[in-house]
Scaffold this active site. Structure first.
Site, PDB file in Angstrom:
ATOM      1  N   ASP A 163       3.984  -3.877   5.393  1.00 14.44           N
ATOM      2  CA  ASP A 163       3.774  -5.049   6.257  1.00 14.44           C
ATOM      3  C   ASP A 163       4.594  -4.913   7.539  1.00 14.44           C
ATOM      4  O   ASP A 163       5.648  -4.277   7.546  1.00 14.44           O
ATOM      5  CB  ASP A 163       4.179  -6.314   5.476  1.00 14.44           C
TER       6      ASP A 163
ATOM      7  N   HIS B 268      -0.969  -0.537  13.848  1.00 11.38           N
ATOM      8  CA  HIS B 268      -1.656   0.041  12.683  1.00 11.38           C
ATOM      9  C   HIS B 268      -1.689   1.568  12.777  1.00 11.38           C
ATOM     10  O   HIS B 268      -1.532   2.269  11.781  1.00 11.38           O
ATOM     11  CB  HIS B 268      -3.076  -0.520  12.563  1.00 11.38           C
TER      12      HIS B 268
ATOM     13  N   LEU C 143       1.171  14.531  -7.086  1.00  5.39           N
ATOM     14  CA  LEU C 143       1.347  13.085  -6.894  1.00  5.39           C
ATOM     15  C   LEU C 143      -0.045  12.479  -6.815  1.00  5.39           C
ATOM     16  O   LEU C 143      -0.968  13.116  -6.314  1.00  5.39           O
ATOM     17  CB  LEU C 143       2.069  12.837  -5.551  1.00  5.39           C
TER      18      LEU C 143
HETATM   19  C1  IPE Z   1      -0.303  -8.008   2.772  1.00 13.31           C
HETATM   20  O1  IPE Z   1       0.073  -8.235   4.087  1.00 13.31           O
HETATM   21  C2  IPE Z   1      -1.502  -7.098   2.738  1.00 13.31           C
HETATM   22  C3  IPE Z   1      -1.266  -5.716   3.140  1.00 13.31           C
HETATM   23  C4  IPE Z   1      -0.112  -5.186   3.456  1.00 13.31           C
HETATM   24  C5  IPE Z   1      -2.446  -4.907   3.162  1.00 13.31           C
HETATM   25  P1  IPE Z   1      -0.418  -9.515   4.903  1.00 13.31           P
HETATM   26  O2  IPE Z   1       0.240  -9.426   6.224  1.00 13.31           O
HETATM   27  O3  IPE Z   1      -1.892  -9.597   4.876  1.00 13.31           O
HETATM   28  O4  IPE Z   1       0.171 -10.695   4.021  1.00 13.31           O
HETATM   29  P2  IPE Z   1       0.498 -12.213   4.359  1.00 13.31           P
HETATM   30  O5  IPE Z   1      -0.744 -12.815   4.922  1.00 13.31           O
HETATM   31  O6  IPE Z   1       1.615 -12.202   5.364  1.00 13.31           O
HETATM   32  O7  IPE Z   1       0.928 -12.800   3.061  1.00 13.31           O
HETATM   33  C1  IPE Z   2       0.288  -4.749   7.616  1.00 15.73           C
HETATM   34  O1  IPE Z   2       0.745  -5.161   8.859  1.00 15.73           O
HETATM   35  C2  IPE Z   2      -1.035  -4.034   7.704  1.00 15.73           C
HETATM   36  C3  IPE Z   2      -2.174  -4.770   7.148  1.00 15.73           C
HETATM   37  C4  IPE Z   2      -2.109  -5.899   6.493  1.00 15.73           C
HETATM   38  C5  IPE Z   2      -3.480  -4.172   7.335  1.00 15.73           C
HETATM   39  P1  IPE Z   2       0.279  -6.544   9.483  1.00 15.73           P
HETATM   40  O2  IPE Z   2      -0.933  -6.305  10.319  1.00 15.73           O
HETATM   41  O3  IPE Z   2       0.150  -7.582   8.440  1.00 15.73           O
HETATM   42  O4  IPE Z   2       1.514  -6.858  10.437  1.00 15.73           O
HETATM   43  P2  IPE Z   2       2.142  -8.274  10.735  1.00 15.73           P
HETATM   44  O5  IPE Z   2       2.501  -8.899   9.422  1.00 15.73           O
HETATM   45  O6  IPE Z   2       1.108  -9.058  11.473  1.00 15.73           O
HETATM   46  O7  IPE Z   2       3.344  -7.963  11.575  1.00 15.73           O
HETATM   47 MG    MG Z   3       1.431  -8.961   7.686  1.00 13.95          MG
END
Ligand code: IPE
Ligand code: IPE
Ligand code: MG
Length: 229
Positions: free
Chosen positions: A14, A31, A126
């Site tokens: 995240d 990303h 792995l």
């Molecule tokens: C969780 O992250 C999903 C992934 C890392 C793929 P999100 O950014 O979607 O989660 P919330 O919405 O903050 O809980």
């Molecule tokens: C995690 O990073 C990647 C996915 C959920 C695809 P985020 O896109 O959720 O990044 P934040 O939480 O907005 O910073």
């Molecule tokens: Mg996120």
């Protein structure tokens, strides 16, 4: 002396969006940077003789709520990632597996996922699992429906464990980056006795050095599993 051995590591990756926004970049750049981190962490895990499986949360069943352009970008990035990383999988003897409902993806992306799974199926160093359109509740619900279809009258915990899409093994350690301290519908069944670790590091900044420190911390924890130790 370490108290625990880590066989299965799971990571909620995240913070890509915040990483990019902090730099004045578009979320998509975050990303892209995050995809590089997946490669680094995966090869680190492959080099660790204890780790057999590393499961990464890449796209949740709730992530469809994001702007269409971001979702489209993530799908393209996944396709590019799998194409580019095939070489990494083969060089480091890594098997790739997808969990989640990939039926919702485009035909070319489904084909790429299938092909990558097939080409790496005999690799043994792995198993890297990417959770794609994955939700823990959805996984448990389909497992139960599968068992009903098979005519099971009584469903045991072992039945559910065996019917899950994730090749069954308990998760030893679950890491979430970016400072959020929640599970967001990740491997609900498999984390019942996982150790949890939350780091403020945003996913694109996460390094194998930090992972090594976290593993050291994990190895010294006292895991009781409800007993006395
Ligand atoms: C969780 O992250 C999903 C992934 C890392 C793929 P999100 O950014 O979607 O989660 P919330 O919405 O903050 O809980
Ligand atoms: C995690 O990073 C990647 C996915 C959920 C695809 P985020 O896109 O959720 O990044 P934040 O939480 O907005 O910073
Ligand atoms: Mg996120």
């Amino acid at each position: 002396m370490s108290k625990n051995t880590m066989k299965h590591l799971a990571i909620i990756m995240d913070g890509n969006g915040r990483w990019a926004t902090k730099r004045g970049l578009s979320r998509t750049k975050g990303h892209e940077a995050g995809a590089e981190t997946i490669r680094d962490i995966t090869t680190y895990c492959a080099a660790n003789p204890n780790i057999q499986t590393a499961t990464f949360y890449a796209f949740s069943t709730e992530n469809w709520k994001r702007p269409k352009l971001e979702v489209e970008f993530l799908m393209k990035l996944l396709d590019r990632y799998l194409q580019k990383e095939l070489e990494t999988y083969q060089r480091h003897n890594i098997r790739f597996l997808a969990i989640g409902d990939t039926e919702a993806f485009s035909a070319p992306l489904r084909k790429r996922i299938r092909l990558t799974q097939e080409l790496t199926q005999n690799n043994t160093n792995l198993t890297q699992i990417l959770a794609l359109n994955y939700g823990g509740r959805a996984e448990i619900t389909s497992a139960v429906n599968r068992l009903i279809k098979e005519g099971k009258q009584h469903i045991s915990e072992e039945d559910i464990s065996g019917a899950l899409q994730t090749p069954y093994s308990d998760i030893d350690l679950l890491i979430r980056t970016s400072g959020e301290e929640r599970i967001s519908n990740f491997l609900l069944w498999q984390i019942s006795y996982s150790e949890l670790y939350f780091t403020p590091t945003l996913w694109p900044d996460f390094t194998s050095k930090e992972l090594a420190e976290i593993i050291k911390n994990f190895e010294q924890r006292t895991r009781r599993f409800g007993g006395v130790k």
